[in-house]
Write an enzyme that holds these catalytic residues in place. Structure first.
Site, PDB file in Angstrom:
ATOM      1  N   SER A  98       0.829  -1.212   0.000  1.00  0.00           N
ATOM      2  CA  SER A  98       0.000   0.000   0.000  1.00  0.00           C
ATOM      3  C   SER A  98       0.859   1.255   0.000  1.00  0.00           C
ATOM      4  O   SER A  98       2.049   1.232   0.318  1.00  0.00           O
ATOM      5  CB  SER A  98      -0.943   0.028   1.205  1.00  0.00           C
ATOM      6  OG  SER A  98      -0.352   0.669   2.314  1.00  0.00           O
ATOM      7  N   ILE A  99       0.208   2.358  -0.340  1.00  0.00           N
ATOM      8  CA  ILE A  99       0.872   3.661  -0.359  1.00  0.00           C
ATOM      9  C   ILE A  99       1.310   4.102   1.032  1.00  0.00           C
ATOM     10  O   ILE A  99       2.210   4.930   1.188  1.00  0.00           O
ATOM     11  CB  ILE A  99      -0.073   4.721  -0.980  1.00  0.00           C
ATOM     12  CG1 ILE A  99       0.693   5.981  -1.376  1.00  0.00           C
ATOM     13  CG2 ILE A  99      -1.239   5.042  -0.029  1.00  0.00           C
ATOM     14  CD1 ILE A  99      -0.121   6.962  -2.209  1.00  0.00           C
ATOM     15  N   LYS A 100       0.710   3.516   2.057  1.00  0.00           N
ATOM     16  CA  LYS A 100       1.005   3.933   3.430  1.00  0.00           C
ATOM     17  C   LYS A 100       2.431   3.604   3.855  1.00  0.00           C
ATOM     18  O   LYS A 100       2.919   4.151   4.847  1.00  0.00           O
ATOM     19  CB  LYS A 100       0.011   3.280   4.396  1.00  0.00           C
ATOM     20  CG  LYS A 100      -1.441   3.684   4.179  1.00  0.00           C
ATOM     21  CD  LYS A 100      -1.684   5.143   4.493  1.00  0.00           C
ATOM     22  CE  LYS A 100      -3.178   5.470   4.474  1.00  0.00           C
ATOM     23  NZ  LYS A 100      -3.457   6.864   4.870  1.00  0.00           N
ATOM     24  N   ASP A 101       3.109   2.726   3.118  1.00  0.00           N
ATOM     25  CA  ASP A 101       4.512   2.438   3.444  1.00  0.00           C
ATOM     26  C   ASP A 101       5.347   3.711   3.407  1.00  0.00           C
ATOM     27  O   ASP A 101       6.276   3.887   4.199  1.00  0.00           O
ATOM     28  CB  ASP A 101       5.095   1.440   2.444  1.00  0.00           C
ATOM     29  CG  ASP A 101       4.527   0.042   2.595  1.00  0.00           C
ATOM     30  OD1 ASP A 101       3.728  -0.176   3.515  1.00  0.00           O
ATOM     31  OD2 ASP A 101       4.883  -0.826   1.781  1.00  0.00           O
ATOM     32  N   ALA A 114       4.560   5.868   6.536  1.00  0.00           N
ATOM     33  CA  ALA A 114       4.897   5.148   7.760  1.00  0.00           C
ATOM     34  C   ALA A 114       6.394   5.244   8.040  1.00  0.00           C
ATOM     35  O   ALA A 114       6.818   5.556   9.169  1.00  0.00           O
ATOM     36  CB  ALA A 114       4.464   3.690   7.646  1.00  0.00           C
TER      37      ALA A 114
END
Length: 452
Positions: free
Chosen positions: A42-45, A48
């Protein structure tokens, strides 16, 4: 040798993929920024890792410490990967509307997960926001990342996602479409792109049940806009600090159903196995197609991978229970016959009685009923073969010639799946309604249903 020192070095530089079938009818090209190529899918890597690095630089996250976060799953995965490599522990609070797959994946990478109720106010001590904040106060050497108000979130996209899109489109991008939640992706990416070209339009896709669209248009925090919804990862019941609403040109709301149905279409028609929010983003873009010109170039963010939703969006039963899947079921076939009573025969009746009933009701299949239980079946084809061999069988008892009982299926079984049961050897299935009454569905019934 060409290798990465850790999995964290593989974050970013995700591809742009041109869409074809799901964007049919749009006047301009649409490119998907496929973010599930990140290691955590996901783009959240991106954000994060950025939040962890900033916390380390500021001395807020110390060696051996515990990362605490409220997450719908994807941010937690990114944080967990960073924690594994850097030697931190993770405790995540999430909501009970998130898919089981997300929770299981977080546990698989070593995180502790606390599931909290969805339908409570953010300030409620049971909310996943409140639980995460409380744990950070109670657990020594811990740090609450708070992706909603942590500006490292949007900084990650300003530094990475925006420049990537600008370079990949050779500066020709005219619209960025983002199904938005925390606000980090659309604000950070959008800020960079608007600095390069102020005319680039930022379109945020929101969910019904979220207050973001109303707030963007009026500046009012209208809690009457807030109600439970199913779409995961987008919309909010408050306004995170990562938003810069002045950058966003338009908010568009999409229904839970339209987002889920479109996600399945993207996977089937484009071969890109996407999550729920990607479906919402394309559905929202389709709603806005009248605003586009042939000279435009749209980039849509595909946030995460479909594997997060195999128990929900990609589960026919889950979709049907919510009215999202427009498929005909056994129940539809039964209702179309206006609940005509089932014609049965007893095991002690004569074969000649079966023939009379088949002629009278113009049917080919009759279940054998004994003491209110189905114990066998008689089919015209099987009976025909037996009578050709021995005409005297018409005086025999049904129990002497009956076949095994027809298979029993649930009323909500899609008729497309009945091919598993109905074949050359077996011409019908049985089902029970809520009142316990049996109904029969034959090959002819299915052909009629599929033809209408």
């Amino acid at each position: 040798m060409d290798f990465c020192n850790s999995i964290l070095e593989t974050i970013g530089n995700t591809p742009l993929v041109k869409l074809h079938r799901v964007t049919a009818g749009l006047p301009c090209p649409v490119l998907a920024k496929v973010e599930f190529f990140n290691p955590g899918n996901s783009i959240k890597d991106r954000m994060a890792l950025k939040m962890v690095e900033v916390a380390e630089e500021k001395g807020l996250l110390k060696p051996g410490g515990t990362i605490i976060e409220g997450t719908s799953g994807n941010t937690g995965m990114g944080l967990a990967l960073a924690a594994v490599v850097k030697g931190y522990k993770c405790i995540f609070a999430t909501t009970d509307k998130q898919s089981k797959e997300k929770v299981d994946i977080l546990k698989a990478v070593g995180a502790e997960v606390i599931v909290c109720p969805t339908n409570v106010e953010p300030e409620d001590p049971r909310s996943y926001y409140s639980v995460a904040a409380r744990l950070a106060k109670e657990i020594p050497n811990s740090y609450y990342m708070n992706q909603y108000d942590n500006l490292a979130n949007r900084d990650a996209h300003y530094e990475q996602t925006g420049p990537e899109i600008w370079k990949q489109t050779d500066g020709k991008v005219t619209h960025l479409v983002v199904a938005t939640g925390t606000g980090g992706t659309i604000t950070g990416t959008g800020k960079y792109l608007k600095e390069k070209n102020p005319d680039i339009q930022l379109w945020a896709i929101d969910s019904y049940g979220s207050l973001l669209k109303k707030f963007h248009e009026t500046g009012e925090l209208d809690m009457s806009e807030v109600y439970p919804y199913i779409t995961e990862g987008i919309g909010e019941d408050f306004v995170p600090q990562n938003y810069d609403m002045s950058l966003i040109d338009h908010f568009e709301k999409v229904t839970d159903k339209d987002g889920a149905v479109m996600a399945r279409r993207i996977s089937k028609e484009e071969g890109i196995f996407v999550g729920y929010s990607a479906g919402s983003a394309i559905a929202g873009l389709q709603q806005l197609k009248s605003r586009l010109k042939p000279t435009d170039l749209v980039v849509v963010i595909f946030h995460d991978h479909g594997s997060r939703y195999v128990g929900k969006v990609y589960n026919d039963q889950w979709m049907m229970e919510r009215g999202f899947l427009d498929v005909k079921t056994v129940k539809d076939v039964v209702n179309a016959r206006r609940n005509q009573p089932l014609v049965t025969i007893g095991p002690e009746d004569k074969v000649s009685d079966v023939i009379v009933k088949m002629k009278k009701y113009d049917i080919e299949h009759i279940p054998v009923l004994h003491n209110n239980e189905i114990i066998g079946a008689i089919s015209e084809n099987g009976l025909f073969i037996r009578l050709i061999d021995d005409a005297n069988l018409k005086d025999a008892h049904v129990k002497q010639v009956m076949q095994p009982a027809f298979p029993e299926v649930r009323m909500d079984t899609p008729i497309e799946k009945l091919s598993v049961y109905i074949n050359k050897e077996n011409g019908a299935v049985l089902t029970k309604d809520d009142s316990g009454n049996y109904h029969i569905v034959t090959k002819y019934d299915i052909i009629q249903a599929l033809g209408n």
